[in-house]
Design a protein around this motif. Sequence first.
Motif, PDB file in Angstrom:
ATOM      1  N   GLY A 142      -3.262   5.805 -11.638  1.00 49.10           N
ATOM      2  CA  GLY A 142      -2.038   5.305 -12.246  1.00 49.10           C
ATOM      3  C   GLY A 142      -1.956   3.799 -12.279  1.00 49.10           C
ATOM      4  N   ARG A 143      -0.888   3.313 -12.888  1.00 51.80           N
ATOM      5  CA  ARG A 143      -0.629   1.874 -13.007  1.00 51.80           C
ATOM      6  C   ARG A 143       0.295   1.465 -11.863  1.00 51.80           C
ATOM      7  NH1 ARG A 143      -1.211  -1.597 -17.195  1.00 51.80           N
ATOM      8  NH2 ARG A 143      -1.628   0.116 -18.634  1.00 51.80           N
ATOM      9  N   LEU A 144      -0.218   0.609 -10.990  1.00 52.42           N
ATOM     10  CA  LEU A 144       0.537   0.189  -9.804  1.00 52.42           C
ATOM     11  C   LEU A 144       0.298  -1.283  -9.524  1.00 52.42           C
ATOM     12  CD1 LEU A 144      -0.593   3.106  -7.515  1.00 52.42           C
ATOM     13  CD2 LEU A 144       1.738   2.761  -8.277  1.00 52.42           C
ATOM     14  N   ARG A 145       1.241  -1.887  -8.786  1.00 52.67           N
ATOM     15  CA  ARG A 145       0.991  -3.226  -8.243  1.00 52.67           C
ATOM     16  C   ARG A 145      -0.184  -3.112  -7.281  1.00 52.67           C
ATOM     17  NH1 ARG A 145       6.105  -2.986  -6.257  1.00 52.67           N
ATOM     18  NH2 ARG A 145       5.217  -3.594  -4.254  1.00 52.67           N
ATOM     19  N   VAL A 146      -0.960  -4.166  -7.177  1.00 51.92           N
ATOM     20  CA  VAL A 146      -2.168  -4.142  -6.361  1.00 51.92           C
ATOM     21  C   VAL A 146      -1.838  -3.829  -4.901  1.00 51.92           C
ATOM     22  CG1 VAL A 146      -4.117  -5.530  -5.551  1.00 51.92           C
ATOM     23  CG2 VAL A 146      -3.402  -5.672  -7.935  1.00 51.92           C
ATOM     24  N   ASP A 147      -0.816  -4.487  -4.345  1.00 54.21           N
ATOM     25  CA  ASP A 147      -0.489  -4.233  -2.941  1.00 54.21           C
ATOM     26  C   ASP A 147      -0.013  -2.799  -2.712  1.00 54.21           C
ATOM     27  OD1 ASP A 147       1.866  -4.875  -4.348  1.00 54.21           O
ATOM     28  OD2 ASP A 147       2.862  -5.603  -2.541  1.00 54.21           O
ATOM     29  N   GLU A 148       0.724  -2.241  -3.669  1.00 56.96           N
ATOM     30  CA  GLU A 148       1.184  -0.850  -3.542  1.00 56.96           C
ATOM     31  C   GLU A 148       0.011   0.120  -3.626  1.00 56.96           C
ATOM     32  OE1 GLU A 148       3.455   2.462  -2.927  1.00 56.96           O
ATOM     33  OE2 GLU A 148       3.936   0.361  -2.537  1.00 56.96           O
ATOM     34  N   ALA A 149      -0.937  -0.165  -4.512  1.00 55.28           N
ATOM     35  CA  ALA A 149      -2.123   0.690  -4.638  1.00 55.28           C
ATOM     36  C   ALA A 149      -2.913   0.699  -3.332  1.00 55.28           C
ATOM     37  CB  ALA A 149      -3.000   0.209  -5.793  1.00 55.28           C
ATOM     38  N   LEU A 150      -3.093  -0.462  -2.732  1.00 61.93           N
ATOM     39  CA  LEU A 150      -3.841  -0.521  -1.468  1.00 61.93           C
ATOM     40  C   LEU A 150      -3.071   0.184  -0.363  1.00 61.93           C
ATOM     41  CD1 LEU A 150      -6.319  -1.399   0.067  1.00 61.93           C
ATOM     42  CD2 LEU A 150      -5.270  -3.666   0.356  1.00 61.93           C
ATOM     43  N   ARG A 151      -1.769   0.020  -0.341  1.00 61.28           N
ATOM     44  CA  ARG A 151      -0.936   0.705   0.674  1.00 61.28           C
ATOM     45  C   ARG A 151      -1.110   2.227   0.553  1.00 61.28           C
ATOM     46  NH1 ARG A 151       3.120  -1.967  -0.311  1.00 61.28           N
ATOM     47  NH2 ARG A 151       3.002  -3.401   1.424  1.00 61.28           N
ATOM     48  N   ARG A 152      -1.134   2.732  -0.675  1.00 60.42           N
ATOM     49  CA  ARG A 152      -1.311   4.182  -0.878  1.00 60.42           C
ATOM     50  C   ARG A 152      -2.713   4.640  -0.496  1.00 60.42           C
ATOM     51  NH1 ARG A 152       1.908   5.926  -6.390  1.00 60.42           N
ATOM     52  NH2 ARG A 152       3.877   4.917  -5.866  1.00 60.42           N
ATOM     53  N   LEU A 153      -3.725   3.837  -0.818  1.00 58.34           N
ATOM     54  CA  LEU A 153      -5.097   4.212  -0.443  1.00 58.34           C
ATOM     55  C   LEU A 153      -5.251   4.317   1.069  1.00 58.34           C
ATOM     56  CD1 LEU A 153      -7.640   2.261  -2.680  1.00 58.34           C
ATOM     57  CD2 LEU A 153      -7.332   4.722  -2.505  1.00 58.34           C
ATOM     58  N   LEU A 154      -4.602   3.407   1.786  1.00 58.03           N
ATOM     59  CA  LEU A 154      -4.716   3.400   3.249  1.00 58.03           C
ATOM     60  C   LEU A 154      -3.736   4.358   3.915  1.00 58.03           C
ATOM     61  CD1 LEU A 154      -5.124  -0.442   3.872  1.00 58.03           C
ATOM     62  CD2 LEU A 154      -6.917   1.295   3.687  1.00 58.03           C
ATOM     63  N   GLY A 155      -2.832   4.943   3.151  1.00 57.67           N
ATOM     64  CA  GLY A 155      -1.843   5.871   3.701  1.00 57.67           C
ATOM     65  C   GLY A 155      -2.518   7.042   4.414  1.00 57.67           C
ATOM     66  N   GLY A 156      -1.998   7.385   5.570  1.00 57.97           N
ATOM     67  CA  GLY A 156      -2.561   8.494   6.341  1.00 57.97           C
ATOM     68  C   GLY A 156      -3.770   8.099   7.167  1.00 57.97           C
ATOM     69  N   THR A 157      -4.146   6.831   7.132  1.00 61.67           N
ATOM     70  CA  THR A 157      -5.253   6.351   7.979  1.00 61.67           C
ATOM     71  C   THR A 157      -4.661   5.473   9.072  1.00 61.67           C
ATOM     72  OG1 THR A 157      -5.689   4.237   6.847  1.00 61.67           O
ATOM     73  CG2 THR A 157      -6.705   6.217   5.900  1.00 61.67           C
ATOM     74  N   ARG A 158      -5.496   5.041   9.955  1.00 69.55           N
ATOM     75  CA  ARG A 158      -5.047   4.132  11.011  1.00 69.55           C
ATOM     76  C   ARG A 158      -5.255   2.676  10.600  1.00 69.55           C
ATOM     77  NH1 ARG A 158      -9.554   2.245  13.058  1.00 69.55           N
ATOM     78  NH2 ARG A 158     -11.477   3.390  12.749  1.00 69.55           N
ATOM     79  N   LEU A 159      -5.408   2.441   9.292  1.00 73.32           N
ATOM     80  CA  LEU A 159      -5.698   1.098   8.779  1.00 73.32           C
ATOM     81  C   LEU A 159      -4.485   0.497   8.078  1.00 73.32           C
ATOM     82  CD1 LEU A 159      -9.205   1.969   7.379  1.00 73.32           C
ATOM     83  CD2 LEU A 159      -8.737   0.602   9.414  1.00 73.32           C
ATOM     84  N   ARG A 160      -4.360  -0.813   8.207  1.00 72.29           N
ATOM     85  CA  ARG A 160      -3.297  -1.577   7.550  1.00 72.29           C
ATOM     86  C   ARG A 160      -3.956  -2.757   6.829  1.00 72.29           C
ATOM     87  NH1 ARG A 160      -1.719   2.544   8.289  1.00 72.29           N
ATOM     88  NH2 ARG A 160      -0.190   3.278   9.747  1.00 72.29           N
ATOM     89  N   PHE A 161      -3.166  -3.538   6.112  1.00 69.27           N
ATOM     90  CA  PHE A 161      -3.720  -4.724   5.468  1.00 69.27           C
ATOM     91  C   PHE A 161      -2.703  -5.855   5.479  1.00 69.27           C
ATOM     92  CE2 PHE A 161      -1.408  -2.845   1.968  1.00 69.27           C
ATOM     93  CZ  PHE A 161      -0.919  -3.935   1.260  1.00 69.27           C
ATOM     94  N   ARG A 162      -3.213  -7.043   5.263  1.00 70.07           N
ATOM     95  CA  ARG A 162      -2.390  -8.237   5.077  1.00 70.07           C
ATOM     96  C   ARG A 162      -3.117  -9.131   4.090  1.00 70.07           C
ATOM     97  NH1 ARG A 162      -4.659 -12.635   7.252  1.00 70.07           N
ATOM     98  NH2 ARG A 162      -6.132 -12.381   8.940  1.00 70.07           N
ATOM     99  N   ARG A 163      -2.415 -10.108   3.532  1.00 71.88           N
ATOM    100  CA  ARG A 163      -3.041 -11.093   2.651  1.00 71.88           C
ATOM    101  C   ARG A 163      -3.341 -12.329   3.489  1.00 71.88           C
ATOM    102  NH1 ARG A 163      -1.768 -10.233  -3.192  1.00 71.88           N
ATOM    103  NH2 ARG A 163      -3.550 -11.570  -3.511  1.00 71.88           N
ATOM    104  N   ASP A 164      -4.525 -12.907   3.313  1.00 66.61           N
ATOM    105  CA  ASP A 164      -4.801 -14.160   4.005  1.00 66.61           C
ATOM    106  C   ASP A 164      -4.444 -15.331   3.093  1.00 66.61           C
ATOM    107  OD1 ASP A 164      -6.919 -14.549   2.252  1.00 66.61           O
ATOM    108  OD2 ASP A 164      -8.480 -14.393   3.764  1.00 66.61           O
TER     109      ASP A 164
END
Length: 124
Positions: free
Chosen positions: A88-110
């Motif tokens: 689907g069409r998503l904001r980049v940060d939202e797409a990454l949040r969904r990909l990492l959903g259900g894992t023990r991983l998080r992200f931040r922007r440097d």
Amino acid sequence: MTTPHVPSRALSSTALRRRTLGLCALLALGAHARVRAQPSGPGPVEPVFDIPAGDLQRALEVFARQAQAQLLYRTEDLKGTVCAGLKGRLRVDEALRRLLGGTRLRFRRDVSGAFVVFPEGAGA
């Protein structure tokens, strides 16, 4: 006929350095003013993602290509982790949040704008 003598205006190295720094500062301010004066567009473009479910490392490689984003992560943090995929069409940060959903991983922007993926609880 003789050529008139024109006195040279030799600058000391300190004076030359000051003038050079002053010129650089003026150029930087002018460039900043031009960038700020440009009209803003409609906002960030939301890319279309088509990332298959499966190995998270492979999914993140596809994500980075489709989002035209830089990702930083340690491969050992991803080992054995799977994701549900994404379409689907998503904001980049939202797409990454969904990909990492259900894992023990998080992200931040440097500061460079890259996404840094890290294990939950790690002091990334």
